[in-house]
Design a protein around this motif. Structure first.
Motif, PDB file in Angstrom:
ATOM      1  N   SER A  42       0.410  -1.553   0.075  1.00  0.00           N
ATOM      2  CA  SER A  42       0.232   0.118  -0.272  1.00  0.00           C
ATOM      3  C   SER A  42       0.861   1.463   0.009  1.00  0.00           C
ATOM      4  O   SER A  42       0.213   1.893  -0.805  1.00  0.00           O
ATOM      5  CB  SER A  42      -1.295   0.188   0.982  1.00  0.00           C
ATOM      6  OG  SER A  42      -1.629  -1.557   1.354  1.00  0.00           O
ATOM      7  N   GLN A  49     -11.250  -0.755  -6.002  1.00  0.00           N
ATOM      8  CA  GLN A  49     -11.421  -1.975  -4.895  1.00  0.00           C
ATOM      9  C   GLN A  49     -12.169  -3.193  -5.934  1.00  0.00           C
ATOM     10  O   GLN A  49     -11.262  -4.388  -5.286  1.00  0.00           O
ATOM     11  CB  GLN A  49     -11.663  -1.403  -3.274  1.00  0.00           C
ATOM     12  CG  GLN A  49     -11.546  -1.946  -2.709  1.00  0.00           C
ATOM     13  CD  GLN A  49      -9.718  -2.393  -2.081  1.00  0.00           C
ATOM     14  OE1 GLN A  49      -9.257  -1.299  -2.435  1.00  0.00           O
ATOM     15  NE2 GLN A  49      -9.092  -3.570  -1.517  1.00  0.00           N
ATOM     16  N   HIS A  71      -3.336   1.504  -5.524  1.00  0.00           N
ATOM     17  CA  HIS A  71      -3.757   3.243  -5.722  1.00  0.00           C
ATOM     18  C   HIS A  71      -4.565   3.585  -6.991  1.00  0.00           C
ATOM     19  O   HIS A  71      -3.482   3.354  -8.353  1.00  0.00           O
ATOM     20  CB  HIS A  71      -2.593   3.680  -5.433  1.00  0.00           C
ATOM     21  CG  HIS A  71      -2.612   5.457  -5.927  1.00  0.00           C
ATOM     22  ND1 HIS A  71      -2.831   6.340  -4.903  1.00  0.00           N
ATOM     23  CD2 HIS A  71      -2.045   6.108  -6.689  1.00  0.00           C
ATOM     24  CE1 HIS A  71      -3.138   7.467  -4.935  1.00  0.00           C
ATOM     25  NE2 HIS A  71      -2.936   7.847  -5.205  1.00  0.00           N
ATOM     26  N   VAL A 113      -9.950  -4.425  -8.101  1.00  0.00           N
ATOM     27  CA  VAL A 113      -8.910  -4.895  -7.400  1.00  0.00           C
ATOM     28  C   VAL A 113      -8.702  -5.811  -6.655  1.00  0.00           C
ATOM     29  O   VAL A 113      -8.527  -6.951  -6.729  1.00  0.00           O
ATOM     30  CB  VAL A 113      -7.790  -3.970  -6.875  1.00  0.00           C
ATOM     31  CG1 VAL A 113      -7.226  -4.950  -5.463  1.00  0.00           C
ATOM     32  CG2 VAL A 113      -7.570  -2.666  -7.354  1.00  0.00           C
ATOM     33  N   GLU A 114      -9.850  -6.312  -5.727  1.00  0.00           N
ATOM     34  CA  GLU A 114     -10.517  -7.999  -5.132  1.00  0.00           C
ATOM     35  C   GLU A 114     -10.708  -9.002  -5.975  1.00  0.00           C
ATOM     36  O   GLU A 114     -11.164  -9.805  -6.132  1.00  0.00           O
ATOM     37  CB  GLU A 114     -11.418  -7.476  -4.204  1.00  0.00           C
ATOM     38  CG  GLU A 114     -11.059  -6.168  -3.359  1.00  0.00           C
ATOM     39  CD  GLU A 114     -12.297  -5.948  -2.176  1.00  0.00           C
ATOM     40  OE1 GLU A 114     -13.177  -6.038  -2.044  1.00  0.00           O
ATOM     41  OE2 GLU A 114     -11.681  -5.397  -0.881  1.00  0.00           O
TER      42      GLU A 114
END
Length: 204
Positions: free
Chosen positions: A59, A96, A92, A99-100
């Motif tokens: 992150s 989300q 970034h 990405v998940e």
């Protein structure tokens, strides 16, 4: 005739001088950009080098890397233990949900397979090749180009590091060299954190 020859000579000298000033300005701008990137990379390495656990490292990397390179998005993907898939562990500037849900099979993604085999790739236009479904999702977000580098520890590749931009052809060979250096440092930090966690588990 003398005045004409003098004027021609002065004009030629001025053109050469202007060319040299332009070249110097371009070189100076490149040096300033390189210095800024190296300072940002140094700050990123200090931050992730102080971490003893894996979770915060990806992150921190994607956030700092996006800032250093001036791009809207960056991501870290790690290779599964069986070496068959890549999964995002941090991103970034990407949704989300994307990405998940993303699981990239290397047997269906020649481009990612090449990176896992050790190449650093500048991808000028996202969309329309073997990774069409994934690239269409990135295209829908306005992503048009990327640089992807392997996370390499000695002779092993443990994942990939990528930066993404809205403009097609945004990245150059210099961006590729910089990201390859960043990826090598990030890979070492990830490997170190994983080793620390294994030691802590044994001592618990």
């Amino acid at each position: 005739a003398t005045l004409f020859l003098a004027a021609m000579l002065v004009t030629r000298i001025m053109r050469q001088l202007h060319r040299r000033v332009t070249d110097l300005a371009e070189t100076t701008a490149e040096l300033v950009d390189l210095n800024s990137r190296l300072n940002g990379l140094y700050a990123m390495v200090r931050a992730i080098g102080a971490e003893r656990h894996l979770a915060p490292i990806p992150s921190n990397v994607v956030r700092e890397l996006a800032a250093v390179t001036g791009v809207p998005a960056a991501a870290v993907k790690l290779l599964s233990e069986d070496g068959e898939t890549l999964r995002y562990v941090a991103a970034h500037g990407l949704p989300q949900g994307l990405v998940e849900s993303a699981v990239i099979r290397l047997d269906q993604s020649p481009l990612n397979r090449r990176i896992i085999e050790g190449e650093t790739l500048v991808h000028g236009g996202v969309g329309g090749d073997e990774r069409r479904r994934r690239q269409d999702e990135l295209s829908a977000l306005g992503i048009r180009s990327a640089v992807l580098a392997p996370l390499r520890v000695e002779d092993r590749v443990i994942g990939t590091l990528g930066v993404y931009a809205h403009a097609a052809g945004r990245f150059s060979a210099r961006d590729s060299d910089f990201l390859r250096l960043a990826a090598e440092l990030v890979a070492l930090a990830i490997e170190n954190a994983q080793a620390n966690e294994e030691v802590e588990t044994l001592l618990a």
